[in-house]
Write a protein that holds these residues in place. Structure first.
Motif, PDB file in Angstrom:
ATOM      1  N   LEU A   1       0.837  -1.198   0.000  1.00 45.28           N
ATOM      2  CA  LEU A   1       0.000   0.000   0.000  1.00 45.28           C
ATOM      3  C   LEU A   1       0.871   1.247   0.000  1.00 45.28           C
ATOM      4  CD1 LEU A   1      -2.734  -0.991   2.618  1.00 45.28           C
ATOM      5  CD2 LEU A   1      -3.005  -0.850   0.124  1.00 45.28           C
ATOM      6  N   ALA A   2       0.503   2.191  -0.839  1.00 48.08           N
ATOM      7  CA  ALA A   2       1.150   3.500  -0.848  1.00 48.08           C
ATOM      8  C   ALA A   2       0.269   4.455  -0.063  1.00 48.08           C
ATOM      9  CB  ALA A   2       1.327   3.987  -2.281  1.00 48.08           C
ATOM     10  N   GLY A   3       0.847   5.012   0.999  1.00 46.33           N
ATOM     11  CA  GLY A   3       0.061   5.880   1.864  1.00 46.33           C
ATOM     12  C   GLY A   3      -0.014   7.300   1.352  1.00 46.33           C
ATOM     13  N   PRO A   4      -0.963   8.078   1.858  1.00 48.47           N
ATOM     14  CA  PRO A   4      -1.097   9.490   1.447  1.00 48.47           C
ATOM     15  C   PRO A   4       0.106  10.334   1.845  1.00 48.47           C
ATOM     16  CG  PRO A   4      -2.514   8.991   3.329  1.00 48.47           C
ATOM     17  CD  PRO A   4      -1.963   7.690   2.848  1.00 48.47           C
ATOM     18  N   ASP A   5       0.893   9.852   2.798  1.00 50.01           N
ATOM     19  CA  ASP A   5       2.086  10.569   3.227  1.00 50.01           C
ATOM     20  C   ASP A   5       3.319  10.209   2.401  1.00 50.01           C
ATOM     21  OD1 ASP A   5       2.313   7.968   4.041  1.00 50.01           O
ATOM     22  OD2 ASP A   5       2.892   8.426   6.110  1.00 50.01           O
ATOM     23  N   GLY A   6       3.131   9.367   1.375  1.00 53.30           N
ATOM     24  CA  GLY A   6       4.250   8.941   0.542  1.00 53.30           C
ATOM     25  C   GLY A   6       4.962   7.712   1.065  1.00 53.30           C
ATOM     26  N   GLY A   7       4.517   7.181   2.214  1.00 55.51           N
ATOM     27  CA  GLY A   7       5.135   5.985   2.770  1.00 55.51           C
ATOM     28  C   GLY A   7       4.595   4.714   2.152  1.00 55.51           C
TER      29      GLY A   7
ATOM     30  N   PHE B   1      -5.242   5.536   0.750  1.00 54.25           N
ATOM     31  CA  PHE B   1      -4.215   4.540   0.436  1.00 54.25           C
ATOM     32  C   PHE B   1      -4.508   3.934  -0.942  1.00 54.25           C
ATOM     33  CE2 PHE B   1      -3.735   5.056   4.887  1.00 54.25           C
ATOM     34  CZ  PHE B   1      -2.434   4.665   5.204  1.00 54.25           C
ATOM     35  N   ALA B   2      -3.462   3.526  -1.603  1.00 60.95           N
ATOM     36  CA  ALA B   2      -3.615   2.932  -2.932  1.00 60.95           C
ATOM     37  C   ALA B   2      -2.766   1.672  -3.045  1.00 60.95           C
ATOM     38  CB  ALA B   2      -3.197   3.935  -4.018  1.00 60.95           C
ATOM     39  N   PRO B   3      -3.276   0.640  -3.691  1.00 61.75           N
ATOM     40  CA  PRO B   3      -2.479  -0.586  -3.850  1.00 61.75           C
ATOM     41  C   PRO B   3      -1.281  -0.352  -4.758  1.00 61.75           C
ATOM     42  CG  PRO B   3      -4.486  -0.715  -5.136  1.00 61.75           C
ATOM     43  CD  PRO B   3      -4.591   0.526  -4.310  1.00 61.75           C
ATOM     44  N   GLU B   4      -0.179  -0.998  -4.460  1.00 63.96           N
ATOM     45  CA  GLU B   4       0.991  -0.947  -5.318  1.00 63.96           C
ATOM     46  C   GLU B   4       1.555  -2.351  -5.472  1.00 63.96           C
ATOM     47  OE1 GLU B   4       4.069   1.467  -3.666  1.00 63.96           O
ATOM     48  OE2 GLU B   4       4.031   0.490  -1.711  1.00 63.96           O
ATOM     49  N   GLY B   5       2.486  -2.507  -6.366  1.00 64.52           N
ATOM     50  CA  GLY B   5       2.972  -3.831  -6.690  1.00 64.52           C
ATOM     51  C   GLY B   5       2.071  -4.477  -7.726  1.00 64.52           C
ATOM     52  N   LEU B   6       2.132  -5.800  -7.829  1.00 66.22           N
ATOM     53  CA  LEU B   6       1.279  -6.471  -8.802  1.00 66.22           C
ATOM     54  C   LEU B   6      -0.200  -6.266  -8.480  1.00 66.22           C
ATOM     55  CD1 LEU B   6       4.095  -7.849  -9.334  1.00 66.22           C
ATOM     56  CD2 LEU B   6       2.817  -9.881  -9.962  1.00 66.22           C
ATOM     57  N   ALA B   7      -0.526  -6.113  -7.208  1.00 68.78           N
ATOM     58  CA  ALA B   7      -1.905  -5.841  -6.827  1.00 68.78           C
ATOM     59  C   ALA B   7      -2.384  -4.502  -7.361  1.00 68.78           C
ATOM     60  CB  ALA B   7      -2.047  -5.883  -5.298  1.00 68.78           C
TER      61      ALA B   7
END
Length: 308
Positions: free
Chosen positions: A103-109, A121-127
């Protein structure tokens, strides 16, 4: 009266007088055009034609013989360039490392995956539809910010690639070699996805384990002295166990199994007109299997949806 003498000139250089004929086409050739033959001399065109008509040497698996391991050099350069990109832009690792789901957080983490993630939050990676990570992660290594081991990760893998590549590439030929390398890297990434989808991984180790497996298969196929080969394989398996404490053993094992399967298909395909079809069919079939496993796992992680 004596008959007028006939002046003969080179067919490629009409102003140069000569008296030697090509033994194949019977045309006159000057010293600059003479090419040494088994008997007499030949012209450049006949030499080229003869080279085309000669049967090209092939490796045991049907690849073109390459005395210089160019593909290995290219792979090393690509890995080093990718590492330099990491040094200049550290975010490259987060963007291109192998990652099944995060997950990519709204804070960039970056955060661990959960399929019920909060707003922002947004999914990252293959998901998150980043399918390219299956291969790009195999060209990245631990960044310099990881300390000394970050640099050693690259150095150790490139030394291994240099040593293994110079042995395996001449055995297979460049195209077969690159196919095996990339499928091994893909196999390593897929096993990481299946077992540890939330772990970001980098490194060429999966592909290198595939090269090690292929060297073992090819050595047995040609009846080589297996003493040194067995020691190499034993060292790889020992490293697979030891490195499980601090590296991605899933990537290593996936590369090892995939490389071994590809090498078996290359080495034991029938040596007739069916060989290329069998080899291509085996590689395509394996790639399809890896793709199906990837889609099924990602679908499971995302609750049935396939990210685009």
């Amino acid at each position: 009266m004596e008959p007028e003498s006939v002046v003969t000139t080179c067919y490629r250089h009409p102003r140069v007088e000569c008296h030697v004929r090509c033994v194949r086409c019977d045309r006159y050739i000057c010293p600059d055009c003479m090419r040494e033959a088994a008997v007499g001399h030949q012209c450049p065109e006949c030499v080229r034609e003869g080279a085309r008509s000669m049967r090209q040497a092939r490796t045991l698996v049907g690849g073109r013989v390459s005395a210089v391991p160019v593909a290995t050099y290219v792979l090393i350069v690509l890995n080093v360039l990718a590492y330099l990109a990491e040094v200049v832009r550290p975010e490259v690792v987060d963007r291109f490392a192998m990652l099944g789901a995060g997950l990519a957080g709204p804070d960039g983490g970056h955060y661990l995956w959960t399929d019920a993630y909060p707003p922002g939050f947004a999914p990252e990676g293959l998901a998150g539809g980043e399918w390219y990570r299956l291969l790009t992660g195999a060209f990245l290594h631990l960044p310099p910010t990881e300390g000394t081991f970050g640099v050693l990760h690259l150095v150790m893998n490139m030394v291994a690639l240099w040593n293994l590549g110079r042995m395996v590439e001449p055995m297979l030929g460049r195209l077969h070699y690159l196919t095996l390398y990339l499928l091994s890297a893909l196999g390593g990434s897929v096993l990481v996805l299946l077992i540890a989808p939330s772990d970001p991984t980098v490194g060429a180790s999966g592909a290198l384990f595939g090269l090690g497996a292929s060297y073992y298969v090819m050595a047995r196929r040609v009846g080589a002295d297996m003493g040194g080969v067995n020691r190499l394989m034993g060292g790889l398996l020992l490293w697979l166990v030891v490195s499980a404490l601090f590296t991605s053993w899933q990537g290593h094992l996936g590369g090892l199994l995939t490389g071994g399967l590809v090498a078996l298909a290359f080495a034991y395909a029938p040596r007739d007109g069916r060989r290329a079809a069998v080899q291509i069919g085996a590689c395509v079939g394996l790639a399809v299997l890896l793709a199906v496993l990837t889609v099924v796992k990602v679908s499971e992680l995302t609750g049935g949806g396939i990210p685009q």
